[in-house]
Scaffold this motif. Structure first.
Motif, PDB file in Angstrom:
ATOM      1  N   LYS A 152      74.320 109.575  92.953  1.00 49.03           N
ATOM      2  CA  LYS A 152      74.010 110.845  93.852  1.00 49.03           C
ATOM      3  C   LYS A 152      72.418 110.850  93.479  1.00 49.03           C
ATOM      4  CE  LYS A 152      75.134 115.469  94.771  1.00 49.03           C
ATOM      5  NZ  LYS A 152      75.700 116.624  94.223  1.00 49.03           N
ATOM      6  N   TYR A 153      71.337 110.485  94.498  1.00 48.33           N
ATOM      7  CA  TYR A 153      69.879 110.554  94.164  1.00 48.33           C
ATOM      8  C   TYR A 153      69.274 111.637  95.013  1.00 48.33           C
ATOM      9  CZ  TYR A 153      65.158 109.182  94.197  1.00 48.33           C
ATOM     10  OH  TYR A 153      63.864 109.043  93.860  1.00 48.33           O
ATOM     11  N   PHE A 172      68.776 111.888  89.668  1.00 47.21           N
ATOM     12  CA  PHE A 172      69.757 110.622  89.720  1.00 47.21           C
ATOM     13  C   PHE A 172      70.907 110.910  89.064  1.00 47.21           C
ATOM     14  CE2 PHE A 172      71.233 106.253  88.715  1.00 47.21           C
ATOM     15  CZ  PHE A 172      71.726 106.048  89.960  1.00 47.21           C
ATOM     16  N   SER A 173      72.348 110.795  89.534  1.00 46.26           N
ATOM     17  CA  SER A 173      73.570 111.168  88.796  1.00 46.26           C
ATOM     18  C   SER A 173      74.444 109.900  89.050  1.00 46.26           C
ATOM     19  CB  SER A 173      74.103 112.632  88.913  1.00 46.26           C
ATOM     20  OG  SER A 173      73.190 113.640  88.580  1.00 46.26           O
ATOM     21  N   LEU A 197      83.795 113.364  85.507  1.00 47.75           N
ATOM     22  CA  LEU A 197      82.670 113.337  84.817  1.00 47.75           C
ATOM     23  C   LEU A 197      81.256 112.758  85.552  1.00 47.75           C
ATOM     24  CD1 LEU A 197      83.815 111.861  81.467  1.00 47.75           C
ATOM     25  CD2 LEU A 197      83.230 114.231  81.576  1.00 47.75           C
ATOM     26  N   GLU A 198      80.466 113.668  85.549  1.00 51.14           N
ATOM     27  CA  GLU A 198      79.080 113.254  85.886  1.00 51.14           C
ATOM     28  C   GLU A 198      78.062 113.495  85.290  1.00 51.14           C
ATOM     29  OE1 GLU A 198      76.487 115.311  89.695  1.00 51.14           O
ATOM     30  OE2 GLU A 198      78.447 114.967  90.029  1.00 51.14           O
ATOM     31  N   TYR A 199      77.246 112.438  85.158  1.00 51.79           N
ATOM     32  CA  TYR A 199      76.144 112.233  84.067  1.00 51.79           C
ATOM     33  C   TYR A 199      74.793 112.246  84.932  1.00 51.79           C
ATOM     34  CZ  TYR A 199      73.256 110.916  80.198  1.00 51.79           C
ATOM     35  OH  TYR A 199      72.048 110.907  79.160  1.00 51.79           O
ATOM     36  N   ALA A 200      73.865 113.177  84.341  1.00 48.14           N
ATOM     37  CA  ALA A 200      72.612 112.932  84.886  1.00 48.14           C
ATOM     38  C   ALA A 200      71.565 112.239  84.118  1.00 48.14           C
ATOM     39  CB  ALA A 200      71.914 114.418  84.947  1.00 48.14           C
ATOM     40  N   THR A 235      71.505 118.544  91.924  1.00 49.49           N
ATOM     41  CA  THR A 235      71.895 117.762  90.825  1.00 49.49           C
ATOM     42  C   THR A 235      71.512 118.035  89.496  1.00 49.49           C
ATOM     43  OG1 THR A 235      69.579 116.633  91.061  1.00 49.49           O
ATOM     44  CG2 THR A 235      71.255 115.374  92.082  1.00 49.49           C
ATOM     45  N   ARG A 236      72.024 117.841  88.370  1.00 52.08           N
ATOM     46  CA  ARG A 236      71.769 118.587  87.077  1.00 52.08           C
ATOM     47  C   ARG A 236      70.711 117.928  86.607  1.00 52.08           C
ATOM     48  NH1 ARG A 236      74.847 122.909  87.573  1.00 52.08           N
ATOM     49  NH2 ARG A 236      77.130 122.373  87.614  1.00 52.08           N
TER      50      ARG A 236
END
Length: 304
Positions: free
Chosen positions: A122-123, A104-105, A96-99, A60-61
């Motif tokens: 996503k966790y 957690f994203s 687009l994926e934001y952290a 994850t970011r």
């Protein structure tokens, strides 16, 4: 009555007892203090980025990072020179994926293949750690929902919004064994509100295997395989295979991929792959990701 010699011996014994007790207490306190210090360190860089190849990785970011992901898959290489060995055909996904936090994203995406919209969360549940409180594995939870909007139906038989939905749940379990070798296992559950035909199951179960072998500071060889425990009866499906290279260049992650899957979302490449990898039904493709730091401090901004 004690004589002088006896008193002297008693005093020496008393002093030795006091000193030894003090030393033992100090030693015990030092041991307890040492054990109470958490010198564990999170293991980083298990994989190049948020994807191994087609599938998700445990990564994850950092909080506040927005990842822009472009995924591309061409046609089959064995289609011949007339189709320029698959390069005349193209499927693409933008995501687009934001952290929201470091662990957690949330994400949204759109694929040209079957005109699919997808969203997922996503966790990062557990992080692999080294040190006196080590943790041997990283575990990340993944859940997605997708809608197929391709109009491949008769006007009189238009499916409802609910009929077009497919859900995926995964547990991503990974371990970085050393600086050069990482492995991931991915139990997967996919639910179709409406399967392709009445003889097909609504629920698909699969397990994925992924690996990264680092061969230089910025280059790695990645592999991925998804075994489907059950599959569709109305269409002939194959297990998804992907091999390729991962290249890290600062804020970019670039992956070159050879796979028998056209789709770039979980329900597509895990449950619906129809190409035979070993018969030449291979699609060349790539993933490109770029990170944008939306809440950097002024000191961090100077670094970019």
């Amino acid at each position: 009555m004690l004589n002088f010699k006896q008193m002297k011996n008693l005093l020496v014994f008393f002093l030795i007892f006091i000193l030894s007790d003090s030393l033992c207490s100090q030693t015990l306190e030092a041991i307890l203090a040492k054990e109470s210090i958490d010198n564990s360190v999170d293991v980083s860089g298990t994989f190049n980025g948020t994807r191994i190849m087609n599938g998700q990785s445990i990564e994850t970011r950092q909080k506040g990072v927005l990842e822009f992901l472009i995924q591309h898959r061409f046609g089959r290489i064995n289609s011949g020179g007339y189709e320029l060995y698959g390069l005349d055909e193209s499927n693409i996904r933008f995501g687009l994926e934001y952290a929201v936090t470091d662990d957690f994203s949330i994400a949204l995406g759109r694929s040209s293949f079957e005109k699919v919209y997808d969203g997922y969360v996503k966790y990062r549940l557990i992080k692999q750690k080294t040190g006196n409180k080590s943790t041997p594995l990283s575990i990340t939870l993944f859940a997605s929902s997708v809608e197929k909007t391709l109009k491949d139906y008769a006007p009189s038989n238009k499916p409802s919004f609910s009929d077009r939905l497919v859900y995926t749940g995964q547990v991503l379990i990974a371990r970085k064994f050393n600086s050069a070798f990482s492995v991931q296992i991915t139990p997967t559950y996919i639910h179709y509100n409406t399967p392709y035909s009445s003889i097909d199951p609504n629920d698909i179960y699969a397990i994925g295997f992924g690996t990264k072998i680092k061969i230089s500071k910025h280059l790695s060889v990645n592999g991925e395989y998804y075994y489907s425990v059950n599959s569709y009866e109305s269409i002939a499906t194959e297990n998804s295979i992907a091999l390729g290279l991962g290249i890290e260049t600062g804020g970019h992650v670039f992956q070159l991929i050879f796979t028998n899957s056209r789709a770039m979302i979980e329900k597509g490449f895990i449950a619906e792959t129809q190409g035979d990898f070993f018969n030449g039904d291979i699609h060349f493709g790539f993933n490109i990701s770029r990170d944008f730091y939306l809440n950097k401090s002024k000191d961090e901004e100077k670094l970019y």
